[in-house]
Write an enzyme that holds these catalytic residues in place. Structure first.
Site, PDB file in Angstrom:
ATOM      1  N   SER A 104      -7.192   5.706  -8.479  1.00  0.00           N
ATOM      2  CA  SER A 104      -6.130   6.297  -9.305  1.00  0.00           C
ATOM      3  C   SER A 104      -6.586   6.321 -10.759  1.00  0.00           C
ATOM      4  CB  SER A 104      -4.866   5.448  -9.235  1.00  0.00           C
ATOM      5  OG  SER A 104      -4.411   5.349  -7.921  1.00  0.00           O
TER       6      SER A 104
ATOM      7  N   ARG B 141      -0.384  -3.357 -12.206  1.00  0.00           N
ATOM      8  CA  ARG B 141      -1.737  -3.035 -12.710  1.00  0.00           C
ATOM      9  C   ARG B 141      -1.971  -3.667 -14.082  1.00  0.00           C
ATOM     10  NH1 ARG B 141      -1.789  -1.356  -8.156  1.00  0.00           N
ATOM     11  NH2 ARG B 141      -2.900   0.482  -7.380  1.00  0.00           N
TER      12      ARG B 141
ATOM     13  N   GLU C 281      -5.188   4.401 -15.985  1.00  0.00           N
ATOM     14  CA  GLU C 281      -5.341   3.100 -15.356  1.00  0.00           C
ATOM     15  C   GLU C 281      -6.793   2.646 -15.503  1.00  0.00           C
ATOM     16  OE1 GLU C 281      -6.559   1.822 -11.644  1.00  0.00           O
ATOM     17  OE2 GLU C 281      -4.560   2.095 -10.813  1.00  0.00           O
TER      18      GLU C 281
HETATM   19  N1  EPU Z   1       2.147  12.280  -4.328  1.00  0.00           N
HETATM   20  C1  EPU Z   1       2.172  13.648  -4.440  1.00  0.00           C
HETATM   21  N2  EPU Z   1       0.980  14.319  -4.522  1.00  0.00           N
HETATM   22  C2  EPU Z   1      -0.211  13.674  -4.502  1.00  0.00           C
HETATM   23  C3  EPU Z   1      -0.234  12.279  -4.419  1.00  0.00           C
HETATM   24  C4  EPU Z   1       0.950  11.591  -4.336  1.00  0.00           C
HETATM   25  O1  EPU Z   1       3.217  14.278  -4.451  1.00  0.00           O
HETATM   26  O2  EPU Z   1      -1.239  14.358  -4.597  1.00  0.00           O
HETATM   27  C5  EPU Z   1       3.428  11.542  -4.246  1.00  0.00           C
HETATM   28  C6  EPU Z   1       4.102  11.635  -2.897  1.00  0.00           C
HETATM   29  O3  EPU Z   1       5.488  11.658  -3.126  1.00  0.00           O
HETATM   30  C7  EPU Z   1       3.701  10.330  -2.216  1.00  0.00           C
HETATM   31  C8  EPU Z   1       3.707   9.399  -3.398  1.00  0.00           C
HETATM   32  O4  EPU Z   1       3.204  10.180  -4.475  1.00  0.00           O
HETATM   33  O5  EPU Z   1       4.619   9.927  -1.261  1.00  0.00           O
HETATM   34  C9  EPU Z   1       2.893   8.153  -3.228  1.00  0.00           C
HETATM   35  O6  EPU Z   1       1.553   8.491  -2.951  1.00  0.00           O
HETATM   36  P1  EPU Z   1       0.517   7.386  -2.417  1.00  0.00           P
HETATM   37  O7  EPU Z   1       1.109   6.655  -1.273  1.00  0.00           O
HETATM   38  O8  EPU Z   1      -0.794   8.041  -2.211  1.00  0.00           O
HETATM   39  O9  EPU Z   1       0.462   6.330  -3.594  1.00  0.00           O
HETATM   40  P2  EPU Z   1       0.328   6.481  -5.169  1.00  0.00           P
HETATM   41  O10 EPU Z   1       1.570   5.971  -5.804  1.00  0.00           O
HETATM   42  O11 EPU Z   1      -0.129   7.842  -5.521  1.00  0.00           O
HETATM   43  C10 EPU Z   1      -0.552   4.032  -5.451  1.00  0.00           C
HETATM   44  C11 EPU Z   1      -1.726   3.321  -6.083  1.00  0.00           C
HETATM   45  C12 EPU Z   1      -2.973   3.464  -5.232  1.00  0.00           C
HETATM   46  C13 EPU Z   1      -2.674   2.882  -3.859  1.00  0.00           C
HETATM   47  C14 EPU Z   1      -1.473   3.647  -3.254  1.00  0.00           C
HETATM   48  C15 EPU Z   1      -1.050   3.074  -1.934  1.00  0.00           C
HETATM   49  C16 EPU Z   1      -1.288   3.407  -8.466  1.00  0.00           C
HETATM   50  C17 EPU Z   1      -1.701   3.963  -9.784  1.00  0.00           C
HETATM   51  N3  EPU Z   1      -1.962   3.849  -7.413  1.00  0.00           N
HETATM   52  O12 EPU Z   1      -0.849   5.421  -5.461  1.00  0.00           O
HETATM   53  O13 EPU Z   1      -3.976   2.669  -5.832  1.00  0.00           O
HETATM   54  O14 EPU Z   1      -3.797   3.001  -3.002  1.00  0.00           O
HETATM   55  O15 EPU Z   1      -0.340   3.529  -4.160  1.00  0.00           O
HETATM   56  O16 EPU Z   1      -0.429   1.849  -2.133  1.00  0.00           O
HETATM   57  O17 EPU Z   1      -0.377   2.587  -8.411  1.00  0.00           O
HETATM   58  C18 EPU Z   1      -5.847   2.682  -7.322  1.00  0.00           C
HETATM   59  O18 EPU Z   1      -5.191   1.933  -8.046  1.00  0.00           O
HETATM   60  O19 EPU Z   1      -7.010   3.053  -7.637  1.00  0.00           O
HETATM   61  C19 EPU Z   1      -5.243   3.183  -6.094  1.00  0.00           C
HETATM   62  C20 EPU Z   1      -5.855   4.085  -5.308  1.00  0.00           C
END
Ligand code: EPU
Length: 337
Positions: A237, A162, A333
């Site tokens: 995010s 990012r 972010e």
């Molecule tokens: N999780 C939780 N609770 C939640 C959300 C997430 O416990 O409410 C934990 C879980 O362990 C889950 C892990 O976080 O397995 C990963 O969650 P998710 O796959 O939803 O991905 P993220 O790391 O929360 C990132 C990006 C998103 C992108 C997703 C999928 C960032 C800041 N965000 O989110 O990007 O869609 O991966 O690749 O890196 C954005 O940048 O606006 C965005 C939505």
């Protein structure tokens, strides 16, 4: 091209914040954009793309320039690869769909990300195992000082998680006018390892997926987890996933043995901020006009008439709480204005 005054920015930011631009102009050609830079009465400008990664905490006094320069063209191609150039004002997802229609591979995992093509390199958008930098070929950017176009190749952009040069040395100095991508025409490399994609493809009954199937799976996952800004204001995010040392992670594990992480390097891991926020009790929290989304704790939402300043203060409360409980700093972010 017409300069307007006191324009409500609510339709121009996905958070749906009701701030006002004192001066506002929409540009649809490069010539108009250059002409705007020559307007002496507006020495400072703010460039607005899809408005999907900003939180407006105040009215804007500078000239807000809405970049609507559109157009997609094939720059060159071989039997296996194609270089496609899209102008900055193209909507990101429409561009992804256009590529999928031509059967050009590489962008399918980035389906449905809000925003425009021109802002995609700034934060090196990423989702489901793919980042923009994996398919980015180059971008053209207007140097605000010289008013000349410069080309940045992949290495020039210094992409990180990012992150890019446009958040550091080049910040406020350029306007990205077009982005070119290197995409596959045959033998597409599919990225289906991200857990949720595999299971979504299974539930779609697809065993031999195409790039179009991967896009469909990503769209389904995003729709199930992330609120559509058309229904509920948000900027995706709100925070980045913090990168911490393995030593810090071990300290976290001692207190929270179930804490998840992704390996970044031999001595660093990324902890999902969504997990930290959920564990701290904020998931689904409703503060009246704003809150934390019920399906994804990383997303702050505007239920209707929230003030940007209130959402900002709430984000600071979340940051402070995470620091107190886990001793981890989470960075926003979203760009706070
Ligand atoms: N999780 C939780 N609770 C939640 C959300 C997430 O416990 O409410 C934990 C879980 O362990 C889950 C892990 O976080 O397995 C990963 O969650 P998710 O796959 O939803 O991905 P993220 O790391 O929360 C990132 C990006 C998103 C992108 C997703 C999928 C960032 C800041 N965000 O989110 O990007 O869609 O991966 O690749 O890196 C954005 O940048 O606006 C965005 C939505």
């Amino acid at each position: 091209m017409q300069i307007q005054h006191n324009i409500a920015l609510k339709p121009y930011n996905t958070f749906g914040i009701d701030a006002v631009a004192k001066h506002f102009v929409a540009v649809s050609t490069l010539e108009d954009l250059v002409a705007v830079l020559h307007l002496e009465q507006y020495p400072e400008i703010f460039i607005l793309g899809g408005g999907s990664n900003i939180l407006l905490t105040k009215d804007l006094d500078t000239l807000v320039v809405l970049n609507q320069i559109k157009g997609i063209e094939i720059v060159s191609e071989s039997d296996n690869e194609v270089i496609v150039k899209a102008n900055a004002g193209e909507n990101w997802h429409n561009f992804v769909l256009w590529c999928l229609d031509q059967d050009f591979g590489g962008l399918e995992n980035l389906s449905l990300i809000p925003g425009n093509v021109g802002t995609s390199p700034i934060q090196n958008i990423g989702a489901y195992g793919v980042e923009l930098k994996d398919v980015f070929y180059s971008c053209e950017a207007l140097n605000l000082q010289t008013k000349k176009i410069e080309t940045f190749n992949n290495a020039d952009c210094k992409f990180g998680y990012r992150n890019s040069i446009f958040k550091h040395e080049a910040k406020g100095k350029y306007i990205i006018t077009s982005v070119s991508f290197r995409l596959s025409k045959t033998n597409h490399t599919l990225h289906t390892n991200y857990g949720a994609i595999t299971s979504e493809l299974e539930s779609l009954g697809v065993s031999n997926p195409t790039i179009q199937d991967v896009s469909k799976a990503v769209i389904n996952i995003r729709n199930s987890k992330l609120p559509n800004p058309k229904d509920m204001g948000n900027s995706g995010s709100f925070f980045k996933n913090p990168v911490i040392s393995t030593q810090e992670y071990n300290a976290l594990l001692a207190q929270f043995p179930e804490a998840p992480c992704y390996k970044v390097s031999d001595n660093e891991v990324k902890v999902p901020a969504g997990w930290l926020i959920e564990k701290a009790g904020f998931k689904g929290k409703n503060m009246g006009q704003y809150g934390v989304h019920k399906n994804q704790a990383l997303v702050l939402v505007n239920y209707g008439n929230a003030k940007g300043e209130d959402i900002f203060k709430f984000s600071q409360l979340i940051q402070k709480t995470i620091l107190r409980i886990f001793n981890i700093h989470i960075e926003s972010e979203v760009n706070i204005l």
